[in-house]
Design a protein around this motif. Sequence first.
Motif, PDB file in Angstrom:
ATOM      1  N   ILE A  64       0.849  -1.193   0.000  1.00 29.75           N
ATOM      2  CA  ILE A  64       0.000   0.000   0.000  1.00 29.75           C
ATOM      3  C   ILE A  64       0.885   1.244   0.000  1.00 29.75           C
ATOM      4  CG2 ILE A  64      -1.712   1.322   1.297  1.00 29.75           C
ATOM      5  CD1 ILE A  64      -2.680  -1.302   2.490  1.00 29.75           C
ATOM      6  N   LYS A  65       0.602   2.171  -0.893  1.00 34.91           N
ATOM      7  CA  LYS A  65       1.352   3.431  -0.957  1.00 34.91           C
ATOM      8  C   LYS A  65       0.589   4.492  -0.164  1.00 34.91           C
ATOM      9  CE  LYS A  65       2.581   4.450  -5.184  1.00 34.91           C
ATOM     10  NZ  LYS A  65       2.437   4.591  -6.653  1.00 34.91           N
ATOM     11  N   LEU A  66       1.251   5.041   0.870  1.00 34.13           N
ATOM     12  CA  LEU A  66       0.608   5.974   1.792  1.00 34.13           C
ATOM     13  C   LEU A  66       1.267   7.348   1.726  1.00 34.13           C
ATOM     14  CD1 LEU A  66      -1.272   6.637   4.243  1.00 34.13           C
ATOM     15  CD2 LEU A  66       0.554   5.754   5.721  1.00 34.13           C
ATOM     16  N   LEU A  67       0.435   8.389   1.696  1.00 28.90           N
ATOM     17  CA  LEU A  67       0.889   9.780   1.757  1.00 28.90           C
ATOM     18  C   LEU A  67       0.287  10.408   3.009  1.00 28.90           C
ATOM     19  CD1 LEU A  67       2.195  12.355   0.537  1.00 28.90           C
ATOM     20  CD2 LEU A  67       0.083  12.667  -0.792  1.00 28.90           C
ATOM     21  N   ILE A  68       1.131  11.062   3.837  1.00 29.08           N
ATOM     22  CA  ILE A  68       0.661  11.667   5.086  1.00 29.08           C
ATOM     23  C   ILE A  68       0.711  13.192   4.950  1.00 29.08           C
ATOM     24  CG2 ILE A  68       1.012  11.826   7.577  1.00 29.08           C
ATOM     25  CD1 ILE A  68       2.608   9.193   7.391  1.00 29.08           C
ATOM     26  N   ALA A  69      -0.420  13.851   5.248  1.00 25.78           N
ATOM     27  CA  ALA A  69      -0.501  15.317   5.148  1.00 25.78           C
ATOM     28  C   ALA A  69      -0.890  15.892   6.501  1.00 25.78           C
ATOM     29  CB  ALA A  69      -1.514  15.710   4.080  1.00 25.78           C
ATOM     30  N   ASP A  70       0.046  16.579   7.138  1.00 25.69           N
ATOM     31  CA  ASP A  70      -0.204  17.216   8.443  1.00 25.69           C
ATOM     32  C   ASP A  70       0.861  18.289   8.642  1.00 25.69           C
ATOM     33  OD1 ASP A  70      -0.378  17.688  11.391  1.00 25.69           O
ATOM     34  OD2 ASP A  70      -1.802  16.018  11.239  1.00 25.69           O
ATOM     35  N   ASP A  71       0.468  19.414   9.244  1.00 28.69           N
ATOM     36  CA  ASP A  71       1.434  20.488   9.434  1.00 28.69           C
ATOM     37  C   ASP A  71       2.201  20.334  10.753  1.00 28.69           C
ATOM     38  OD1 ASP A  71      -0.754  20.986  11.015  1.00 28.69           O
ATOM     39  OD2 ASP A  71      -0.690  23.170  10.744  1.00 28.69           O
ATOM     40  N   GLU A  72       1.957  19.263  11.517  1.00 30.04           N
ATOM     41  CA  GLU A  72       2.681  19.006  12.765  1.00 30.04           C
ATOM     42  C   GLU A  72       3.699  17.892  12.541  1.00 30.04           C
ATOM     43  OE1 GLU A  72       0.336  18.864  16.434  1.00 30.04           O
ATOM     44  OE2 GLU A  72      -1.416  19.341  15.193  1.00 30.04           O
ATOM     45  N   TYR A  73       4.933  18.226  12.672  1.00 33.05           N
ATOM     46  CA  TYR A  73       6.028  17.269  12.448  1.00 33.05           C
ATOM     47  C   TYR A  73       5.909  16.039  13.343  1.00 33.05           C
ATOM     48  CZ  TYR A  73      10.767  15.320  12.411  1.00 33.05           C
ATOM     49  OH  TYR A  73      11.844  14.473  12.316  1.00 33.05           O
ATOM     50  N   GLU A  93       0.563  21.477  -1.063  1.00 29.84           N
ATOM     51  CA  GLU A  93       1.618  20.471  -1.219  1.00 29.84           C
ATOM     52  C   GLU A  93       1.029  19.065  -1.367  1.00 29.84           C
ATOM     53  OE1 GLU A  93       5.797  19.012   0.927  1.00 29.84           O
ATOM     54  OE2 GLU A  93       4.413  20.332   2.015  1.00 29.84           O
ATOM     55  N   VAL A  94       0.008  18.760  -0.598  1.00 36.29           N
ATOM     56  CA  VAL A  94      -0.576  17.409  -0.694  1.00 36.29           C
ATOM     57  C   VAL A  94      -1.274  17.212  -2.041  1.00 36.29           C
ATOM     58  CG1 VAL A  94      -2.815  17.945   0.379  1.00 36.29           C
ATOM     59  CG2 VAL A  94      -1.888  15.637   0.524  1.00 36.29           C
ATOM     60  N   ILE A  95      -1.879  18.263  -2.569  1.00 38.85           N
ATOM     61  CA  ILE A  95      -2.523  18.169  -3.900  1.00 38.85           C
ATOM     62  C   ILE A  95      -1.472  17.857  -4.964  1.00 38.85           C
ATOM     63  CG2 ILE A  95      -3.717  19.475  -5.702  1.00 38.85           C
ATOM     64  CD1 ILE A  95      -5.147  21.001  -3.392  1.00 38.85           C
ATOM     65  N   GLU A  96      -0.335  18.582  -4.906  1.00 38.19           N
ATOM     66  CA  GLU A  96       0.731  18.363  -5.888  1.00 38.19           C
ATOM     67  C   GLU A  96       1.330  16.964  -5.751  1.00 38.19           C
ATOM     68  OE1 GLU A  96       3.406  21.527  -5.056  1.00 38.19           O
ATOM     69  OE2 GLU A  96       2.238  23.048  -6.148  1.00 38.19           O
ATOM     70  N   LYS A  97       1.571  16.526  -4.495  1.00 35.39           N
ATOM     71  CA  LYS A  97       2.195  15.213  -4.309  1.00 35.39           C
ATOM     72  C   LYS A  97       1.243  14.068  -4.646  1.00 35.39           C
ATOM     73  CE  LYS A  97       5.958  16.388  -1.215  1.00 35.39           C
ATOM     74  NZ  LYS A  97       6.696  16.069   0.033  1.00 35.39           N
ATOM     75  N   ALA A  98      -0.037  14.286  -4.428  1.00 41.19           N
ATOM     76  CA  ALA A  98      -1.014  13.259  -4.806  1.00 41.19           C
ATOM     77  C   ALA A  98      -0.976  13.031  -6.317  1.00 41.19           C
ATOM     78  CB  ALA A  98      -2.411  13.675  -4.367  1.00 41.19           C
ATOM     79  N   PHE A  99      -0.805  14.121  -7.059  1.00 42.44           N
ATOM     80  CA  PHE A  99      -0.743  14.022  -8.523  1.00 42.44           C
ATOM     81  C   PHE A  99       0.533  13.300  -8.968  1.00 42.44           C
ATOM     82  CE2 PHE A  99       0.362  15.619 -12.731  1.00 42.44           C
ATOM     83  CZ  PHE A  99      -0.820  15.394 -13.422  1.00 42.44           C
ATOM     84  N   ASP A 100       1.666  13.617  -8.317  1.00 43.01           N
ATOM     85  CA  ASP A 100       2.960  13.043  -8.736  1.00 43.01           C
ATOM     86  C   ASP A 100       3.158  11.618  -8.222  1.00 43.01           C
ATOM     87  OD1 ASP A 100       3.635  15.393 -10.039  1.00 43.01           O
ATOM     88  OD2 ASP A 100       4.620  16.254  -8.280  1.00 43.01           O
ATOM     89  N   LEU A 101       2.776  11.360  -6.958  1.00 44.84           N
ATOM     90  CA  LEU A 101       3.101  10.078  -6.313  1.00 44.84           C
ATOM     91  C   LEU A 101       2.014   9.019  -6.484  1.00 44.84           C
ATOM     92  CD1 LEU A 101       4.567  11.535  -2.983  1.00 44.84           C
ATOM     93  CD2 LEU A 101       5.838  10.734  -4.984  1.00 44.84           C
ATOM     94  N   LYS A 102       0.773   9.452  -6.764  1.00 45.94           N
ATOM     95  CA  LYS A 102      -0.354   8.537  -6.964  1.00 45.94           C
ATOM     96  C   LYS A 102      -0.465   7.497  -5.835  1.00 45.94           C
ATOM     97  CE  LYS A 102      -0.327   9.012 -11.975  1.00 45.94           C
ATOM     98  NZ  LYS A 102       0.639  10.119 -11.961  1.00 45.94           N
TER      99      LYS A 102
END
Length: 535
Positions: A2-11, A39-48
């Motif tokens: 599973i490919k996971l992308l995490i979007a949060d402004d807290e490190y 940033e998450v919109i752009e990375k969602a497009f690139d990383l799928k």
Amino acid sequence: MIKLLIADDEYLVIESIKFIIEKHVPDVQIVGTAASGREVIEKAFDLKPDVIFMDIRMPGINGIDAIRQIKNTHSDIIFVIITAYEYFNYAKDAVNLGVYEYLLKPINKQRLVETIQNISDILSVKREAIQREILLKEKIDKIIPHMEGQFVYSQLFNGRVIRGIEFYEEIFSMKLQHGYVMMAMVDDFESDIKEENLKNSLYQQSFYDFFSLELKNLYPCLIGPPLLDRIVAYMPVNQDIDAYEARNMSMDIATKLMERIHRNTKIRYKIGIGRIYDIEYFSKSCNEAYTAASVSESDGVTHFEDIVFHLEKVDTYPINKEKDLIDRLLTGNISEVLEVFEEIFWWLSTHYKDDIDKIKSKLLELLIMLKRAIPYEIEESSIAEQSYFTDILKIHQVNALKTSYMNYLKNVSSRIEDLRKRELSGLIAKSIKYINENYHRNISLDDAAKEVNMSYHYFSKFFKDSVGKNFVDYLTERRIEKSKEILKDGSVSIKEVCYKIGYSDPNYFSKIFKKITGITPTEYRANALSQEVIG
């Protein structure tokens, strides 16, 4: 995996999620992280990614709006919202967007692991379904060409009314109730050298392959299996389409098809196009396409309605030597008419030997076919006189019978040619009259073609062959001649002259005038007026 992308402004939140997943959840790849909505919109497009963990409150674009934008282009991504607060309005938006889960911070390890495992199960089921769909599509893709060939073949040789046409329309993903036939016919090739015949057969098969591939790229259609020297395509059309528009569209398709085929094969062939009918009359359109191809020049396209004589009855006969005879007779090619008749007569004299009555019987049947196939105007001109039946019955020698019949065919061919010339002469006269009466309007080649009921492709060639110049050149010369008459009237301005002869741009008119006459309209007027004064 599973490919996971995490979007949060807290490190710390991101690191916490990464730690839990890496330690407790196998088969998950964290492909990236994002700290803002953009940033998450752009990375969602690139990383799928397969899954995105999305914080609701982030700088700039909030999480809900980011989900909405990503869904527009990647609807299959699964979203899990993570937030420190239970926002009721956000929760409603999340449900409407199909968000899978709603997790509160601080993230509970057990809840996170269960969520990932549940998503893994969902993705596994989805991927298995996609695999089954791909396998099914592969099987269908292998079956459909066979069904397509059988469909066309059945219409060619059985001509039965199709039951359950909706089933075939669903299978082929196209409406089939109305359409026309396009037929490509390869020129005959015979050689005493075996290798040459084999090479030509390979060229012929290559042609059929290119024909099928390129035609399907140009237009959704059904193509039957190659039949000796021809291949047949059924071209479905909308019932409401204008017949003239459909005719020109079919010529455009065939012309583009030939351009593409010429780049890949050098074999000589011709294309004939039949008229539009309901699917029940497939064979009628097919025989019209055959007739059109038979009279077409090599490497040319001919629509049945562009043949001077509309052979309404030819289609009721089988495609054989008798039909070849009729086709060549109606196109006025007497040498080919006699060649085909030689073959027919040879077959009759060989099979019936000295039974001259049997030969007479077959020739009389052929005579009836010819009479029925000859257009009504020619019948009225007494080409096939009833007395000829009696003349045949009086002949008692095979050679005399053959000679008499050949003389009859020559007479028919000669009369057809005379009528053709008269009709062509009438059509060109009608075309020129139309131009002379409408030169002052913005008329086109298509307008003139409609006037004489021809496709603009055929009319363009017909006009040039008959007049010796193309339509535009003839129209231009007619306009310039008329402008010369008007220019002699000094009270009419150059601009008015331009408009009176059908041009909208005075500069263009002056340019064309000078190109044809060698001088400008102003110079021509000055010369004409000065000669009147001298006179």
